[in-house]
Design a protein around this motif. Structure first.
Motif, PDB file in Angstrom:
ATOM      1  N   ALA A 312      11.808   5.899  -1.258  1.00 47.91           N
ATOM      2  CA  ALA A 312      11.128   6.638  -2.326  1.00 47.91           C
ATOM      3  C   ALA A 312      12.072   6.806  -3.506  1.00 47.91           C
ATOM      4  O   ALA A 312      13.186   7.313  -3.362  1.00 47.91           O
ATOM      5  CB  ALA A 312      10.686   8.001  -1.812  1.00 47.91           C
ATOM      6  N   LEU A 315      11.428  10.921  -8.609  1.00 44.62           N
ATOM      7  CA  LEU A 315      10.270  11.245  -9.436  1.00 44.62           C
ATOM      8  C   LEU A 315      10.688  12.303 -10.442  1.00 44.62           C
ATOM      9  O   LEU A 315      11.046  13.424 -10.065  1.00 44.62           O
ATOM     10  CB  LEU A 315       9.124  11.777  -8.566  1.00 44.62           C
ATOM     11  N   THR A 323       0.956  12.813  -7.258  1.00 45.10           N
ATOM     12  CA  THR A 323       2.126  11.926  -7.367  1.00 45.10           C
ATOM     13  C   THR A 323       3.323  12.530  -6.653  1.00 45.10           C
ATOM     14  O   THR A 323       4.091  11.825  -5.981  1.00 45.10           O
ATOM     15  CB  THR A 323       2.463  11.663  -8.837  1.00 45.10           C
ATOM     16  N   SER A 326       2.737  12.029  -3.001  1.00 43.02           N
ATOM     17  CA  SER A 326       2.883  10.615  -2.635  1.00 43.02           C
ATOM     18  C   SER A 326       4.352  10.236  -2.515  1.00 43.02           C
ATOM     19  O   SER A 326       4.736   9.475  -1.616  1.00 43.02           O
ATOM     20  CB  SER A 326       2.196   9.726  -3.680  1.00 43.02           C
ATOM     21  N   THR A 327       5.178  10.777  -3.422  1.00 44.69           N
ATOM     22  CA  THR A 327       6.622  10.508  -3.342  1.00 44.69           C
ATOM     23  C   THR A 327       7.193  11.081  -2.055  1.00 44.69           C
ATOM     24  O   THR A 327       7.992  10.427  -1.362  1.00 44.69           O
ATOM     25  CB  THR A 327       7.338  11.104  -4.557  1.00 44.69           C
TER      26      THR A 327
END
Length: 466
Positions: A312, A315, A323, A326-327
């Motif tokens: 990952a 972010l 988002t 999701s990270t």
């Protein structure tokens, strides 16, 4: 000075005066006694009034906090604030000398850019023992306390351990679940988009800044080779003196020889990893927030090719909660532990500068900047130090300096350590936290959720502003 002492003192002086044989001295002394007596008496009376006011301030602070808690949790309504304030204050204020004590509370609803506010005012008076001689029978005093919640805008960096040992005892799964619940908890504090923003920084020895940054001006490529560590028992190892060192930068900066002929490989082969910046003896770029400057290599971030590069990528700050989640879901364990590089990038994510360019902060708003560092182990290595297996005091030393720099900048740091294998408490994480209440020592993966929930509650807790 007590009133009993004063009366004894002046009684003694009066007896001495009675035995005096010099009439002029006696008269002068008698005249001088009055202002002296008044000044000493005033000090005593004002000291008593100040003690009563201090006790009132403490009671008002507690009253304001409890009112805000009750109102925010729906225990009371805004119309009940006055009565509830009186009840709380009466139970808390125990100074028996104070007279004419009164308390009032006012509530202001939330408005754009400002959270709801409660102001509690109190007043009273102390009867004087000495100043009544000069016509002042009492000394008045007052105090006030203000609480607000949801007023500060939050910018939070989640710096999360993605090292190989996170696979044990389902620590990575428990972390992902707890982190997403924390995102839900913090995002609920936002009244408007951008009131709460969160960044995510997965780390191991390196961090992954994303291959989309391959052309960024803040990268340097002079220590990069797409060929990386290979198991020396089965394949070629390019680090001739220590086959277990992973990359060109790590090999050379540990003092070993890199034997591959690097050439000019295509940057398209880069996996997105960067390693520590240069540790200039005086500028310490590896533990600072100095913005990178094109043309000054020591300030730039070194492209690396760690085979355990976090899956990952970092972010930057966002309020796109899907988002963020999701990270977090994309994290997977691998590699050794370098908390320092994760912490530095967490700090950088909060700043309006290259490389992560946090969104501008609105003038007139108050911001809280927070880093939550979670790790399951001890520092085992960085670009220069450690064998990537056992604890490295040299890496800890760099991290201690970084933690102090971050705290000096006004950022609040929470640190969470989980030790499921008996390695022991970190030598640096407790001191890295802003205070002892912000360090959490865990021994089971099941405890991660409670720790993160407690952190969320601390971040959201009411702020007293006097």
């Amino acid at each position: 000075m007590s009133s009993a002492f004063c009366f004894r003192y002046f009684g003694l002086q009066a007896r001495r005066l009675g035995s005096a044989r010099d009439g002029n001295i006696a008269v002068i002394f008698a005249i001088a006694l009055l202002p002296i007596f008044a000044f000493i008496g005033a000090a005593v009376d004002y000291s008593r009034a100040n003690m009563a006011r201090s006790a009132m301030q403490s009671a008002l602070d507690s009253t304001a906090l409890m009112l805000s808690r009750d109102l925010s949790q729906g225990t009371i309504t805004s119309t009940q604030i006055g009565t509830t304030a009186q009840n709380y204050f009466s139970a808390l204020y125990t100074n028996k000398e104070a007279n004419s004590v009164s308390v009032s509370a006012t509530y202001t609803a939330a408005a754009t850019g400002n959270g709801p506010t409660i102001v509690v005012n109190g007043s009273g008076s102390i009867p004087t023992d000495f100043m009544k001689v000069v016509g002042l029978p009492s000394v008045s005093f007052s105090a006030n306390s203000t609480t607000s919640w949801g007023a500060n805008l939050l910018r939070v960096a989640l710096v999360l351990d993605n090292t190989g040992s996170m696979a044990d005892s389902n620590k990575i799964g428990a972390l992902q679940s707890a982190a997403k619940k924390l995102v839900t908890q913090l995002s609920a504090l936002a009244q408007n988009n951008g009131d709460v923003m969160i960044s995510v920084v997965p780390f191991e020895i390196d961090v992954n800044v994303g291959t989309s940054n391959v052309g960024a001006s803040w990268l340097r490529w002079d220590r990069w080779d797409p060929n990386m560590y290979q198991n020396p028992y089965f394949q070629q190892s390019w680090c001739s003196d220590n086959g277990w060192t992973s990359t060109l930068a790590q090999c050379q900066d540990h003092g070993y020889r890199w034997t591959d002929s690097v050439g000019t490989p295509a940057h398209s082969q880069w996996n997105g990893c960067v390693t520590d910046r240069d540790k200039d003896p005086s500028l310490n770029y590896d533990i600072s927030a100095t913005a990178p400057t094109t043309g000054t290599n020591s300030t730039l971030f070194i492209a690396d090719q760690d085979p355990n590069c976090p899956a990952a990528a970092i972010l930057p700050l966002t309020y796109n909660w899907s988002t963020v989640n999701s990270t977090i879901n994309g994290m997977s364990p691998g590699g050794a532990t370098n908390q320092t590089i994760g912490l530095q990038w967490g700090w950088l994510s909060l700043l309006q500068q290259s490389p992560l360019n946090a969104p501008a902060e609105t003038v007139g708003n108050a911001y809280q900047h927070i880093i939550i560092l979670f790790t399951d182990g001890l520092n085992t290595g960085d670009r220069w130090y450690g064998n990537y297996s056992s604890q490295s005091s040299d890496v800890d030393t760099r991290m201690k300096m970084l933690c102090q720099a971050i705290k000096n900048s006004g950022v609040t740091i929470y640190t969470v350590q989980i030790d499921t294998d008996g390695a022991g408490q970190s030598a640096v994480l407790p001191a890295c936290a802003t205070d002892s209440s912000k360090f959490f020592m865990l021994t089971q993966a099941s405890q991660i959720a409670a720790a993160f929930s407690q952190i969320g509650t601390q971040i959201a807790k009411l702020r007293v502003a006097r």
